[in-house]
Design a protein around this motif. Structure first.
Motif, PDB file in Angstrom:
ATOM      1  N   THR A  24     -31.482  25.864   7.979  1.00 49.36           N
ATOM      2  CA  THR A  24     -30.149  26.507   8.115  1.00 49.36           C
ATOM      3  C   THR A  24     -29.181  25.794   7.549  1.00 49.36           C
ATOM      4  OG1 THR A  24     -29.664  25.303  10.421  1.00 49.36           O
ATOM      5  CG2 THR A  24     -30.962  27.448  10.404  1.00 49.36           C
ATOM      6  N   ARG A  25     -28.289  26.537   6.927  1.00 53.71           N
ATOM      7  CA  ARG A  25     -26.999  25.855   6.328  1.00 53.71           C
ATOM      8  C   ARG A  25     -26.476  24.720   6.807  1.00 53.71           C
ATOM      9  NH1 ARG A  25     -24.397  27.226   1.839  1.00 53.71           N
ATOM     10  NH2 ARG A  25     -22.018  26.431   1.497  1.00 53.71           N
ATOM     11  N   PRO A  26     -26.088  24.529   8.072  1.00 50.21           N
ATOM     12  CA  PRO A  26     -25.315  23.298   8.567  1.00 50.21           C
ATOM     13  C   PRO A  26     -26.600  22.189   8.617  1.00 50.21           C
ATOM     14  CG  PRO A  26     -25.036  25.361  10.207  1.00 50.21           C
ATOM     15  CD  PRO A  26     -26.290  25.659   9.039  1.00 50.21           C
ATOM     16  N   ILE A  27     -27.722  22.589   8.834  1.00 55.33           N
ATOM     17  CA  ILE A  27     -28.636  21.457   8.844  1.00 55.33           C
ATOM     18  C   ILE A  27     -28.742  20.758   7.455  1.00 55.33           C
ATOM     19  CG2 ILE A  27     -30.949  20.499   9.220  1.00 55.33           C
ATOM     20  CD1 ILE A  27     -29.415  21.238  11.957  1.00 55.33           C
ATOM     21  N   GLU A  28     -28.853  21.883   6.379  1.00 54.78           N
ATOM     22  CA  GLU A  28     -29.034  21.311   5.061  1.00 54.78           C
ATOM     23  C   GLU A  28     -27.645  20.394   4.600  1.00 54.78           C
ATOM     24  OE1 GLU A  28     -29.621  23.035   0.531  1.00 54.78           O
ATOM     25  OE2 GLU A  28     -30.254  24.147   2.110  1.00 54.78           O
ATOM     26  N   GLN A  29     -26.558  21.048   4.748  1.00 56.07           N
ATOM     27  CA  GLN A  29     -25.379  20.643   4.576  1.00 56.07           C
ATOM     28  C   GLN A  29     -25.277  19.103   5.068  1.00 56.07           C
ATOM     29  OE1 GLN A  29     -22.357  23.545   5.717  1.00 56.07           O
ATOM     30  NE2 GLN A  29     -22.166  23.996   3.647  1.00 56.07           N
ATOM     31  N   ALA A  30     -25.574  18.752   6.255  1.00 58.36           N
ATOM     32  CA  ALA A  30     -25.617  17.478   7.071  1.00 58.36           C
ATOM     33  C   ALA A  30     -26.464  16.613   6.442  1.00 58.36           C
ATOM     34  CB  ALA A  30     -26.053  17.755   8.517  1.00 58.36           C
ATOM     35  N   LEU A  31     -27.633  17.062   5.922  1.00 58.72           N
ATOM     36  CA  LEU A  31     -28.622  16.072   5.332  1.00 58.72           C
ATOM     37  C   LEU A  31     -28.301  15.537   4.001  1.00 58.72           C
ATOM     38  CD1 LEU A  31     -32.084  17.970   6.163  1.00 58.72           C
ATOM     39  CD2 LEU A  31     -31.467  15.684   6.971  1.00 58.72           C
ATOM     40  N   ARG A  32     -27.380  16.407   3.129  1.00 60.19           N
ATOM     41  CA  ARG A  32     -26.797  16.228   2.272  1.00 60.19           C
ATOM     42  C   ARG A  32     -25.579  15.281   2.428  1.00 60.19           C
ATOM     43  NH1 ARG A  32     -28.977  18.880  -2.212  1.00 60.19           N
ATOM     44  NH2 ARG A  32     -29.928  20.772  -1.726  1.00 60.19           N
ATOM     45  N   ALA A  33     -24.779  15.498   3.219  1.00 63.60           N
ATOM     46  CA  ALA A  33     -23.548  14.527   3.520  1.00 63.60           C
ATOM     47  C   ALA A  33     -23.731  13.337   4.154  1.00 63.60           C
ATOM     48  CB  ALA A  33     -22.496  15.482   4.519  1.00 63.60           C
ATOM     49  N   VAL A  34     -25.146  13.111   4.668  1.00 63.74           N
ATOM     50  CA  VAL A  34     -25.174  11.743   5.436  1.00 63.74           C
ATOM     51  C   VAL A  34     -26.645  11.383   4.728  1.00 63.74           C
ATOM     52  CG1 VAL A  34     -25.717  10.661   7.553  1.00 63.74           C
ATOM     53  CG2 VAL A  34     -24.213  12.707   7.680  1.00 63.74           C
TER      54      VAL A  34
END
Length: 285
Positions: A24-34
């Motif tokens: 899902t987009r929130p999980i992918e964005q979090a993995l990229r941001a952290v």
């Protein structure tokens, strides 16, 4: 440096989704941001598929260290603290489904990576409570989190009792495997909230808390978490974990019609835990 990290993150996320639906987009964005490398120790061991550990050292061999960090394997520090495989982290976060504004309890801070991801996903660091039993591990996790700019509420202590003074939670996320889900995690989660935990030898369990103070749910069919008995089907491995007897359990599993892992479920009540097949009425353990 940014390009160097970006393509490694691309490769990591591609590997995570190789055998499962897209994140899902929130999980992918979090993995990229952290990024994971913020939380991996400079010296440790990368656990390979055969269970052996390959030494890694950021100063002695930087390329090998970077390859190990983003190769998708669990990494263990010298103190025994582990940074779980990215696929396992993503699986459990997807099952939990944290959303902005929610309150989450994490049991097992480890290196702090998942706590930082949770802070990112709920949008407020203070809404994440993370408990770590080992004081040495907790101290290093606090340093990692501070360096990453994530400030969850950190607690040193036994996580099986949860943290009642900060309840109720919208979700509970355990990072270590268990075969018995503590009722305290259920009691401290609001009705409709979710509890996720690794279970036994490489399974992932998702429970939804009901208005009566009980919780029930099934094992995930999509989890990419790894287990040690690789030549055994996941459903048979789960049966062995539940029945605690590899030979007899394998025969029993065959008599059941060789059910897939997602046909198994768990119910938690104040009186204890029941594992079932297909429906809560068919209790098997």
């Amino acid at each position: 440096m940014f390009t160097h990290i970006a393509w490694r993150l691309d490769a990591m996320i591609e590997a995570i989704t190789d055998h499962r639906p897209p994140l899902t987009r929130p999980i992918e964005q979090a993995l990229r941001a952290v990024p994971r490398h913020w939380f991996v120790p400079p010296v440790g061991e990368s656990l390979e598929r055969d269970g052996r550990g390959a030494p890694i050292d950021r100063e002695a061999d930087p390329p090998a260290w970077w390859d190990a960090v983003y190769a998708g394997r669990p990494i263990v520090a010298a103190d025994g603290c582990s940074c779980p495989a990215p696929s396992a982290v993503a699986d459990l976060l997807e099952l939990l489904g944290p959303a902005p504004g929610q309150r989450v309890l994490e049991v097992g801070t480890r290196t702090g990576w998942t706590a930082a991801l949770l802070c990112r996903l709920v949008g407020q660091a203070g809404s994440v409570t993370s408990i770590e039993a080992d004081p040495t591990v907790a101290e290093q996790a606090a340093k990692n989190l501070a360096a990453a700019g994530a400030l969850p509420h950190l607690v040193v202590g036994d996580g099986t009792g949860g943290r009642s003074e900060r309840a109720p939670y919208d979700g509970v996320h355990a990072t270590y495997a268990t075969r018995t889900v503590p009722y305290a995690w259920i009691a401290q989660t609001r009705p409709g909230g979710v509890v996720v935990a690794p279970y036994g030898d490489g399974h992932a369990l998702r429970l939804v808390v009901g208005p009566d103070g009980t919780a029930a749910g099934r094992f995930s069919p999509l989890t990419t978490m790894t287990w040690t008995r690789r030549d055994t089907p996941p459903g048979a491995v789960l049966a062995e974990d539940v029945l605690a007897g590899p030979g007899d359990a394998r025969r029993t599993w065959a008599e059941w019609g060789e059910p897939e892992r997602e046909r198994f479920g768990v119910t938690i009540t104040p009186d204890g835990q029941r594992v079932w097949l297909d429906s809560p009425e068919r209790v098997i353990g």
